[in-house]
Design a protein around this motif. Structure first.
Motif, PDB file in Angstrom:
ATOM      1  N   ARG A  38      36.385  43.844  41.017  1.00 33.55           N
ATOM      2  CA  ARG A  38      36.153  44.012  42.486  1.00 33.55           C
ATOM      3  C   ARG A  38      36.919  42.907  43.262  1.00 33.55           C
ATOM      4  O   ARG A  38      37.367  41.920  42.796  1.00 33.55           O
ATOM      5  CB  ARG A  38      34.844  43.951  42.714  1.00 33.55           C
ATOM      6  N   GLN A  39      37.068  43.137  44.611  1.00 32.83           N
ATOM      7  CA  GLN A  39      37.691  42.172  45.541  1.00 32.83           C
ATOM      8  C   GLN A  39      36.851  42.053  46.700  1.00 32.83           C
ATOM      9  O   GLN A  39      36.857  43.075  47.771  1.00 32.83           O
ATOM     10  CB  GLN A  39      39.118  42.671  45.877  1.00 32.83           C
ATOM     11  N   ALA A  40      36.380  41.129  46.900  1.00 33.83           N
ATOM     12  CA  ALA A  40      35.496  40.771  48.315  1.00 33.83           C
ATOM     13  C   ALA A  40      36.327  40.442  49.527  1.00 33.83           C
ATOM     14  O   ALA A  40      37.671  39.968  49.127  1.00 33.83           O
ATOM     15  CB  ALA A  40      34.686  39.728  48.073  1.00 33.83           C
ATOM     16  N   PRO A  41      36.120  40.846  50.679  1.00 32.04           N
ATOM     17  CA  PRO A  41      37.077  40.451  51.636  1.00 32.04           C
ATOM     18  C   PRO A  41      37.414  38.888  51.651  1.00 32.04           C
ATOM     19  O   PRO A  41      36.598  37.990  51.725  1.00 32.04           O
ATOM     20  CB  PRO A  41      36.015  40.826  52.793  1.00 32.04           C
ATOM     21  N   LYS A  43      38.988  37.225  49.349  1.00 32.02           N
ATOM     22  CA  LYS A  43      38.896  36.829  47.926  1.00 32.02           C
ATOM     23  C   LYS A  43      39.703  37.483  46.995  1.00 32.02           C
ATOM     24  O   LYS A  43      40.152  38.497  47.394  1.00 32.02           O
ATOM     25  CB  LYS A  43      37.556  36.580  47.473  1.00 32.02           C
ATOM     26  N   GLU A  44      40.115  36.684  46.052  1.00 33.67           N
ATOM     27  CA  GLU A  44      40.980  37.705  45.040  1.00 33.67           C
ATOM     28  C   GLU A  44      40.245  38.290  44.245  1.00 33.67           C
ATOM     29  O   GLU A  44      39.144  38.272  44.040  1.00 33.67           O
ATOM     30  CB  GLU A  44      41.501  36.416  43.963  1.00 33.67           C
ATOM     31  N   ARG A  45      40.899  39.407  43.628  1.00 33.31           N
ATOM     32  CA  ARG A  45      40.336  40.352  42.485  1.00 33.31           C
ATOM     33  C   ARG A  45      39.847  39.724  41.585  1.00 33.31           C
ATOM     34  O   ARG A  45      40.454  38.668  40.836  1.00 33.31           O
ATOM     35  CB  ARG A  45      41.399  41.616  42.276  1.00 33.31           C
ATOM     36  N   GLU A  46      38.512  40.105  41.054  1.00 38.55           N
ATOM     37  CA  GLU A  46      37.751  39.393  39.920  1.00 38.55           C
ATOM     38  C   GLU A  46      37.355  40.751  39.093  1.00 38.55           C
ATOM     39  O   GLU A  46      36.812  41.515  39.330  1.00 38.55           O
ATOM     40  CB  GLU A  46      36.799  38.603  40.396  1.00 38.55           C
ATOM     41  N   PHE A  47      37.531  40.286  37.590  1.00 35.85           N
ATOM     42  CA  PHE A  47      37.170  40.970  36.657  1.00 35.85           C
ATOM     43  C   PHE A  47      35.333  40.895  36.551  1.00 35.85           C
ATOM     44  O   PHE A  47      34.870  40.089  36.492  1.00 35.85           O
ATOM     45  CB  PHE A  47      37.506  40.661  35.260  1.00 35.85           C
ATOM     46  N   ASN A  48      34.771  42.184  36.428  1.00 38.24           N
ATOM     47  CA  ASN A  48      33.529  42.260  36.240  1.00 38.24           C
ATOM     48  C   ASN A  48      32.825  42.503  34.858  1.00 38.24           C
ATOM     49  O   ASN A  48      31.992  41.757  34.295  1.00 38.24           O
ATOM     50  CB  ASN A  48      32.757  43.213  37.044  1.00 38.24           C
ATOM     51  N   GLY A  49      33.706  43.655  34.404  1.00 44.72           N
ATOM     52  CA  GLY A  49      33.294  44.038  32.772  1.00 44.72           C
ATOM     53  C   GLY A  49      34.228  44.976  32.523  1.00 44.72           C
ATOM     54  O   GLY A  49      35.002  45.554  33.185  1.00 44.72           O
ATOM     55  N   HIS A  93      35.471  45.740  47.426  1.00 47.28           N
ATOM     56  CA  HIS A  93      36.237  46.907  46.985  1.00 47.28           C
ATOM     57  C   HIS A  93      36.225  46.804  45.606  1.00 47.28           C
ATOM     58  O   HIS A  93      36.484  45.762  44.842  1.00 47.28           O
ATOM     59  CB  HIS A  93      37.837  46.905  47.510  1.00 47.28           C
ATOM     60  N   TYR A  94      35.621  47.972  44.916  1.00 48.03           N
ATOM     61  CA  TYR A  94      35.543  48.011  43.540  1.00 48.03           C
ATOM     62  C   TYR A  94      36.732  48.989  42.926  1.00 48.03           C
ATOM     63  O   TYR A  94      36.945  50.036  43.212  1.00 48.03           O
ATOM     64  CB  TYR A  94      34.096  48.571  42.926  1.00 48.03           C
ATOM     65  N   TYR A  95      37.215  48.432  41.788  1.00 49.04           N
ATOM     66  CA  TYR A  95      38.385  49.265  41.209  1.00 49.04           C
ATOM     67  C   TYR A  95      38.100  49.450  39.831  1.00 49.04           C
ATOM     68  O   TYR A  95      37.477  48.469  38.972  1.00 49.04           O
ATOM     69  CB  TYR A  95      39.678  48.333  41.232  1.00 49.04           C
ATOM     70  N   CYS A  96      38.596  50.747  39.285  1.00 44.36           N
ATOM     71  CA  CYS A  96      38.637  50.818  37.971  1.00 44.36           C
ATOM     72  C   CYS A  96      39.947  50.582  37.383  1.00 44.36           C
ATOM     73  O   CYS A  96      41.031  50.923  37.946  1.00 44.36           O
ATOM     74  CB  CYS A  96      37.748  52.355  37.340  1.00 44.36           C
ATOM     75  N   ALA A  97      40.103  50.445  35.983  1.00 48.74           N
ATOM     76  CA  ALA A  97      41.457  50.159  35.503  1.00 48.74           C
ATOM     77  C   ALA A  97      41.474  50.601  33.880  1.00 48.74           C
ATOM     78  O   ALA A  97      40.384  50.527  33.340  1.00 48.74           O
ATOM     79  CB  ALA A  97      41.740  48.645  35.707  1.00 48.74           C
ATOM     80  N   ALA A  98      42.616  51.050  33.320  1.00 48.90           N
ATOM     81  CA  ALA A  98      42.573  51.765  32.229  1.00 48.90           C
ATOM     82  C   ALA A  98      43.750  51.033  31.349  1.00 48.90           C
ATOM     83  O   ALA A  98      45.018  50.744  31.704  1.00 48.90           O
ATOM     84  CB  ALA A  98      42.776  53.274  32.319  1.00 48.90           C
TER      85      ALA A  98
END
Length: 124
Positions: A38-41, A43-49, A93-98
């Motif tokens: 996720r990336q908050a306004p 802020k940098e993108r951060e890993f959640n899980g 903003h929430y992002y998924c990645a593969a």
């Protein structure tokens, strides 16, 4: 071409729960470890899980443990992020990645494919 599409975001109230979905097409979903970021306004993108390709192993950063859950349905080429007890600090903003791997990647540079992201706004 591998494509990831997130859905399920929107405006929610503090204390609510939300489930985000990420559908993968164009690739071998069952070989992909899947991560959520996720990336908050401002802020940098951060890993959640993340979850392994076979779904047996999961990892969450300490700050979201107990509130975030990841699951996957390989028959539907979809991974889910369940967020409970939302608070305004979850607005992002929430992002998924593969990543095609047997391992469990925990940082953004390790992932090869990304969704476009979806906004979650939590009102107090």
């Amino acid at each position: 071409q591998v494509q990831l599409v997130e859905s399920g975001g929107g405006l929610v109230q503090a204390g609510d729960s939300l489930r985000l979905s990420c559908r993968v097409s164009g690739g071998a979903f069952e070989t992909y470890a899947m991560g959520w970021f996720r990336q908050a306004p401002g802020k940098e993108r951060e890993f959640n899980g993340a979850i392994t390709a076979n779904g047996r192993f999961k990892y969450f950063v300490e700050s979201v443990k107990g509130r975030f859950t990841i699951s996957r349905d390989n028959a539907k080429n979809t991974v889910y992020l369940q967020i409970n007890t939302l608070n305004p600090e979850d607005t992002a903003h929430y992002y998924c990645a593969a990543k095609a791997t047997l391992r469990l990647p925990t940082s953004a540079p390790e992932y090869d494919y990304w969704g476009q992201g979806i906004m979650v706004t939590v009102s107090s």
